[in-house]
Design a protein around this motif. Sequence first.
Motif, mmCIF file in Angstrom:
data_model
loop_
_atom_site.group_PDB
_atom_site.id
_atom_site.type_symbol
_atom_site.label_atom_id
_atom_site.label_comp_id
_atom_site.label_asym_id
_atom_site.label_seq_id
_atom_site.Cartn_x
_atom_site.Cartn_y
_atom_site.Cartn_z
ATOM 1 N N GLY A 15 43.375 50.155 32.369
ATOM 2 C CA GLY A 15 42.504 50.185 31.202
ATOM 3 C C GLY A 15 43.092 50.906 30.013
ATOM 4 O O GLY A 15 42.507 50.911 28.930
ATOM 5 N N GLY A 16 44.266 51.516 30.183
ATOM 6 C CA GLY A 16 44.894 52.255 29.095
ATOM 7 C C GLY A 16 46.340 51.857 28.920
ATOM 8 O O GLY A 16 46.691 50.677 28.974
ATOM 9 N N THR A 17 47.191 52.853 28.749
ATOM 10 C CA THR A 17 48.621 52.604 28.582
ATOM 11 C C THR A 17 49.372 53.381 29.654
ATOM 12 O O THR A 17 49.503 54.604 29.552
ATOM 13 N N PRO A 18 49.846 52.716 30.698
ATOM 14 C CA PRO A 18 50.562 53.438 31.752
ATOM 15 C C PRO A 18 51.880 54.005 31.251
ATOM 16 O O PRO A 18 52.437 53.540 30.246
ATOM 17 N N ALA A 19 52.356 55.017 31.942
ATOM 18 C CA ALA A 19 53.633 55.626 31.572
ATOM 19 C C ALA A 19 54.754 54.598 31.638
ATOM 20 O O ALA A 19 54.784 53.747 32.534
ATOM 21 N N PHE A 20 55.662 54.673 30.690
ATOM 22 C CA PHE A 20 56.776 53.725 30.636
ATOM 23 C C PHE A 20 57.651 53.853 31.876
ATOM 24 O O PHE A 20 57.954 54.953 32.337
ATOM 25 N N VAL A 21 58.033 52.705 32.427
ATOM 26 C CA VAL A 21 58.947 52.657 33.567
ATOM 27 C C VAL A 21 60.078 51.704 33.215
ATOM 28 O O VAL A 21 59.839 50.534 32.883
ATOM 29 N N ALA A 22 61.301 52.183 33.261
ATOM 30 C CA ALA A 22 62.452 51.338 32.944
ATOM 31 C C ALA A 22 62.696 50.342 34.062
ATOM 32 O O ALA A 22 62.519 50.657 35.247
ATOM 33 N N PHE A 59 37.154 37.862 48.940
ATOM 34 C CA PHE A 59 36.875 37.452 47.574
ATOM 35 C C PHE A 59 36.175 38.575 46.823
ATOM 36 O O PHE A 59 35.201 39.145 47.316
ATOM 37 N N TYR A 60 36.677 38.884 45.626
ATOM 38 C CA TYR A 60 36.120 39.933 44.770
ATOM 39 C C TYR A 60 35.722 39.298 43.443
ATOM 40 O O TYR A 60 36.577 38.945 42.633
ATOM 41 N N ARG A 61 34.428 39.156 43.236
ATOM 42 C CA ARG A 61 33.904 38.497 42.034
ATOM 43 C C ARG A 61 33.511 39.543 41.001
ATOM 44 O O ARG A 61 32.690 40.426 41.268
ATOM 45 N N LEU A 62 34.099 39.453 39.820
ATOM 46 C CA LEU A 62 33.753 40.330 38.707
ATOM 47 C C LEU A 62 32.972 39.539 37.669
ATOM 48 O O LEU A 62 33.165 38.325 37.533
ATOM 49 N N GLY A 63 32.124 40.208 36.933
ATOM 50 C CA GLY A 63 31.377 39.532 35.888
ATOM 51 C C GLY A 63 32.233 39.211 34.683
ATOM 52 O O GLY A 63 32.158 38.113 34.123
ATOM 53 N N ASN A 64 33.087 40.157 34.296
ATOM 54 C CA ASN A 64 33.905 39.996 33.085
ATOM 55 C C ASN A 64 35.349 40.351 33.397
ATOM 56 O O ASN A 64 35.677 41.501 33.639
ATOM 57 N N LEU A 65 36.190 39.341 33.412
ATOM 58 C CA LEU A 65 37.617 39.571 33.637
ATOM 59 C C LEU A 65 38.459 38.653 32.766
ATOM 60 O O LEU A 65 39.660 38.597 32.911
ATOM 61 N N ALA A 66 37.795 37.902 31.848
ATOM 62 C CA ALA A 66 38.487 36.867 31.085
ATOM 63 C C ALA A 66 39.181 35.941 32.075
ATOM 64 O O ALA A 66 38.533 35.385 32.940
ATOM 65 N N HIS A 67 40.498 35.800 32.014
ATOM 66 C CA HIS A 67 41.161 34.924 32.980
ATOM 67 C C HIS A 67 42.039 35.732 33.915
ATOM 68 O O HIS A 67 41.862 35.711 35.125
ATOM 69 N N ALA A 68 42.974 36.454 33.375
ATOM 70 C CA ALA A 68 43.879 37.206 34.234
ATOM 71 C C ALA A 68 44.126 38.594 33.667
ATOM 72 O O ALA A 68 45.196 39.165 33.835
ATOM 73 N N LEU A 70 43.404 42.266 34.016
ATOM 74 C CA LEU A 70 42.885 43.184 35.023
ATOM 75 C C LEU A 70 42.337 44.460 34.399
ATOM 76 O O LEU A 70 42.775 45.563 34.720
ATOM 77 N N THR A 71 41.377 44.311 33.522
ATOM 78 C CA THR A 71 40.691 45.452 32.931
ATOM 79 C C THR A 71 39.204 45.250 33.141
ATOM 80 O O THR A 71 38.603 44.363 32.526
ATOM 81 N N ALA A 72 38.631 46.014 34.046
ATOM 82 C CA ALA A 72 37.217 45.860 34.360
ATOM 83 C C ALA A 72 36.364 46.502 33.281
ATOM 84 O O ALA A 72 36.695 47.555 32.747
ATOM 85 N N SER A 73 35.245 45.835 32.958
ATOM 86 C CA SER A 73 34.299 46.406 31.997
ATOM 87 C C SER A 73 32.976 46.613 32.718
ATOM 88 O O SER A 73 32.437 45.687 33.310
ATOM 89 N N GLY A 74 32.472 47.826 32.659
ATOM 90 C CA GLY A 74 31.215 48.119 33.318
ATOM 91 C C GLY A 74 31.411 48.716 34.690
ATOM 92 O O GLY A 74 32.440 48.488 35.351
ATOM 93 N N LEU A 75 30.414 49.478 35.135
ATOM 94 C CA LEU A 75 30.508 50.183 36.405
ATOM 95 C C LEU A 75 30.601 49.232 37.585
ATOM 96 O O LEU A 75 31.419 49.424 38.492
ATOM 97 N N GLY A 76 29.788 48.165 37.573
ATOM 98 C CA GLY A 76 29.788 47.228 38.694
ATOM 99 C C GLY A 76 31.138 46.561 38.882
ATOM 100 O O GLY A 76 31.665 46.489 40.001
ATOM 101 N N THR A 125 33.916 46.903 41.989
ATOM 102 C CA THR A 125 34.429 45.727 42.705
ATOM 103 C C THR A 125 35.950 45.674 42.637
ATOM 104 O O THR A 125 36.627 45.446 43.652
ATOM 105 N N LEU A 126 36.496 45.877 41.441
ATOM 106 C CA LEU A 126 37.950 45.878 41.297
ATOM 107 C C LEU A 126 38.550 47.043 42.080
ATOM 108 O O LEU A 126 39.619 46.912 42.686
ATOM 109 N N GLY A 127 37.854 48.176 42.098
ATOM 110 C CA GLY A 127 38.328 49.322 42.869
ATOM 111 C C GLY A 127 38.412 49.023 44.357
ATOM 112 O O GLY A 127 39.346 49.464 45.038
#
Length: 363
Positions: free
Chosen positions: A53-60, A326-335, A337-343, A347-349
């Motif tokens: 959901g943010g910016t992970p540390a850079f990895v070369a 199967f893990y169904r999310l309400g809002n994931l656009a297409h691909a 992987l940033t979950a919006s909302g607690l539910g 599920t993603l967790g």
Amino acid sequence: MSDRPFQDEIPPPAGRRNDRVLILVVLLAMVLGLASPPGRRAFDTIRLLASLGGTPAFVAAQAVAYPGGRADLYGQSGPVLLLLPGAAVAGKDDPRLVRFAAALVGAGWRVMVPDLLGAKALTLSAADAAEVAQAIRHAPGDRVALAAISYAAIPAVLASLEPEVAAKVAVLAAVGPPYDARRVIGFFTTGFWQGQRLEPNAYGKWVFVLSNARRLTDTGDRTLLEAIARRRMADLGVAIDDLTPRLGPQGRAVMALLDNEDPGRVADLLDGLPPGIGDEIGRLDLAARDLSGFGPELLVIHGADDRIVPVGEGESLAAAVPHGQFYRLGNLAHADLTASGLGDGLTLGRAVYRLLEWRDRMG
């Protein structure tokens, strides 16, 4: 001043002492929890979700080559996870994929991202499974995990049906995967999926055209369809009426499918496609395959708001294999992987935690 300087100090109230004891107990429980495998996995799950959901540390990345392919390798240690790009011209260098790889490294994986030339060139075919299989064979370690984005789930599943490859694959996590090829094509051309009308994302339609134009034997139609697809992928509203009248029978058969809005005509229009296209659709159709022998565990993550591949496709794929979850999310656009909302986050967790259980088994 007294020679016993502390004898007149007022002792803390009983309630405050109890609060201190409670804090110590909680801190001790946290330490003991993080020292246990479930506690570490829970912590790594939260950290991975935060990174996504943010910016992970850079990895070369380290460039590696193997017979028949090349890849970027992220991280220095840990079990290996092959991250397979979907149909995108940036391929392994897509910024979203690079961030995803960095987040996975932070969660204890060593991430290998192969350069899948077919998916990168948008010439999607069952031959892409050979590229995936070769990457799996030459990945470091005795066992690997796979994470496939969208279309990449198809060659990942096909490659993992080979006994030699399947023996090395522990788990496959698929994000927004297709299952029934004819049903997906019907969706992105008409907007209907199993009787429901949705608003499809037109990107999938023009990727289909671009990937199949080269299969036409009429070189003029092939050139015209490629030009139409590239023009529309750059601007969905741009006019193409200067190109479509010049199409021959093969090109017109393709455009008849694309222009159709009646779900009842989809089957006949698919059957009327030039043989090269129809045959390739059949080879990419997981619904036409016997997946009862698919050995790895399959974790399918899919968003109900997906307008390229409907969420029911991922659910069908998970149900078609012996060890599918199967893990169904309400809002994931297409691909994305940033979950919006607690539910959705919970599920993603759950999916991430299960993947990390495999990390610990493989490590």
